[in-house]
Write a protein that holds these residues in place. Structure first.
Motif, PDB file in Angstrom:
ATOM      1  N   ILE A  12       0.848  -1.187   0.000  1.00 39.68           N
ATOM      2  CA  ILE A  12       0.000   0.000   0.000  1.00 39.68           C
ATOM      3  C   ILE A  12       0.888   1.243   0.000  1.00 39.68           C
ATOM      4  CG2 ILE A  12      -1.792   1.256   1.237  1.00 39.68           C
ATOM      5  CD1 ILE A  12      -2.442  -1.486   2.621  1.00 39.68           C
ATOM      6  N   VAL A  13       0.615   2.161  -0.880  1.00 37.93           N
ATOM      7  CA  VAL A  13       1.344   3.426  -0.883  1.00 37.93           C
ATOM      8  C   VAL A  13       0.359   4.554  -0.583  1.00 37.93           C
ATOM      9  CG1 VAL A  13       3.138   2.643  -2.441  1.00 37.93           C
ATOM     10  CG2 VAL A  13       1.063   3.642  -3.379  1.00 37.93           C
ATOM     11  N   VAL A  14       0.875   5.643  -0.029  1.00 34.80           N
ATOM     12  CA  VAL A  14      -0.004   6.709   0.447  1.00 34.80           C
ATOM     13  C   VAL A  14       0.064   7.948  -0.437  1.00 34.80           C
ATOM     14  CG1 VAL A  14       0.126   5.864   2.808  1.00 34.80           C
ATOM     15  CG2 VAL A  14       1.742   7.618   2.025  1.00 34.80           C
ATOM     16  N   VAL A  15       0.637   7.806  -1.617  1.00 41.71           N
ATOM     17  CA  VAL A  15       0.706   8.933  -2.540  1.00 41.71           C
ATOM     18  C   VAL A  15      -0.052   8.599  -3.812  1.00 41.71           C
ATOM     19  CG1 VAL A  15       2.857   9.840  -1.639  1.00 41.71           C
ATOM     20  CG2 VAL A  15       2.925   8.113  -3.428  1.00 41.71           C
ATOM     21  N   THR A  16      -0.554   9.636  -4.473  1.00 37.97           N
ATOM     22  CA  THR A  16      -1.385   9.414  -5.654  1.00 37.97           C
ATOM     23  C   THR A  16      -0.632   8.734  -6.784  1.00 37.97           C
ATOM     24  OG1 THR A  16      -0.868  11.638  -6.453  1.00 37.97           O
ATOM     25  CG2 THR A  16      -2.857  11.397  -5.110  1.00 37.97           C
ATOM     26  N   THR A  17       0.669   8.951  -6.865  1.00 38.27           N
ATOM     27  CA  THR A  17       1.458   8.368  -7.952  1.00 38.27           C
ATOM     28  C   THR A  17       1.582   6.855  -7.858  1.00 38.27           C
ATOM     29  OG1 THR A  17       3.445   8.896  -6.698  1.00 38.27           O
ATOM     30  CG2 THR A  17       2.793  10.462  -8.409  1.00 38.27           C
ATOM     31  N   GLY A  18       1.158   6.296  -6.738  1.00 39.92           N
ATOM     32  CA  GLY A  18       1.244   4.852  -6.569  1.00 39.92           C
ATOM     33  C   GLY A  18       0.063   4.092  -7.149  1.00 39.92           C
ATOM     34  N   TYR A  19      -0.853   4.792  -7.772  1.00 36.89           N
ATOM     35  CA  TYR A  19      -2.077   4.172  -8.263  1.00 36.89           C
ATOM     36  C   TYR A  19      -2.269   4.452  -9.745  1.00 36.89           C
ATOM     37  CZ  TYR A  19      -2.725   3.317  -3.410  1.00 36.89           C
ATOM     38  OH  TYR A  19      -2.520   2.869  -2.126  1.00 36.89           O
ATOM     39  N   ASP A  20      -2.762   3.435 -10.436  1.00 36.95           N
ATOM     40  CA  ASP A  20      -2.871   3.490 -11.888  1.00 36.95           C
ATOM     41  C   ASP A  20      -4.260   3.885 -12.373  1.00 36.95           C
ATOM     42  OD1 ASP A  20      -1.188   0.634 -11.189  1.00 36.95           O
ATOM     43  OD2 ASP A  20      -0.169   2.175 -12.383  1.00 36.95           O
ATOM     44  N   TYR A  21      -5.263   3.600 -11.585  1.00 35.56           N
ATOM     45  CA  TYR A  21      -6.636   3.846 -12.010  1.00 35.56           C
ATOM     46  C   TYR A  21      -7.396   4.594 -10.921  1.00 35.56           C
ATOM     47  CZ  TYR A  21      -5.231   0.197 -15.260  1.00 35.56           C
ATOM     48  OH  TYR A  21      -4.552  -0.540 -16.192  1.00 35.56           O
ATOM     49  N   TRP A  22      -8.282   5.462 -11.381  1.00 38.17           N
ATOM     50  CA  TRP A  22      -9.049   6.313 -10.475  1.00 38.17           C
ATOM     51  C   TRP A  22     -10.516   6.351 -10.877  1.00 38.17           C
ATOM     52  CZ3 TRP A  22      -6.893   8.825  -6.276  1.00 38.17           C
ATOM     53  CH2 TRP A  22      -5.494   8.786  -6.194  1.00 38.17           C
ATOM     54  N   GLY A  23     -11.375   6.470  -9.851  1.00 41.97           N
ATOM     55  CA  GLY A  23     -12.780   6.691 -10.119  1.00 41.97           C
ATOM     56  C   GLY A  23     -13.057   8.168 -10.340  1.00 41.97           C
ATOM     57  N   GLN A  24     -14.305   8.484 -10.602  1.00 40.00           N
ATOM     58  CA  GLN A  24     -14.696   9.860 -10.908  1.00 40.00           C
ATOM     59  C   GLN A  24     -14.936  10.687  -9.644  1.00 40.00           C
ATOM     60  OE1 GLN A  24     -16.777   7.349 -10.814  1.00 40.00           O
ATOM     61  NE2 GLN A  24     -18.519   8.140  -9.659  1.00 40.00           N
TER      62      GLN A  24
END
Length: 124
Positions: free
Chosen positions: A104-116
């Motif tokens: 688990i990472v706590v920064v936005t750059t650690g995630y590839d997909y986002w909801g609206q």
């Protein structure tokens, strides 16, 4: 392509509860972490909670510890955020995120997909 769709936001009085859901569809990897972030007007998007694929590892922001609970149902490809004892400062747009990292990472750059995003408003 992966899609994330949040639901469950709304208006609630201080001290109340809401449960957010995040349904994941599309390409499925062997494992992925899920997280919730939030963004209040004029502020940066901030980490709220994250959960590993197995569900055994969970991380919370200090501001929500003891009040929010993140969970997931892999059979349904859905993550949840149970929010209790809500405060006016919890008011924000809440975003679900999915990442392929094993931790688990706590920064936005650690995630590839986002909801609206889904709006949560807590009145005093």
């Amino acid at each position: 392509q992966v899609q994330l769709v949040e639901s469950g936001g709304g208006l609630v009085q201080a001290g109340g509860s809401l449960r957010l859901s995040c349904a994941r569809s599309g390409r499925t990897f062997s494992s992925y972490t899920m997280a919730w972030f939030r963004q209040a007007p004029g502020k940066e998007r901030e980490f709220v909670a994250g959960i590993s694929w197995s569900g055994f590892s969970r991380i919370y922001a200090d501001s929500v510890k003891g009040r929010f609970t993140i969970s997931r149902d892999n059979a349904k490809n859905t993550a949840y955020l149970q929010m209790n004892s809500l405060k006016p400062e919890d008011t924000a747009v809440y975003y679900c995120a999915s990442g392929q990292k094993s931790t688990i990472v706590v920064v936005t750059t650690g995630y590839d997909y986002w909801g609206q995003g889904t709006q949560v408003t807590v009145s005093s």
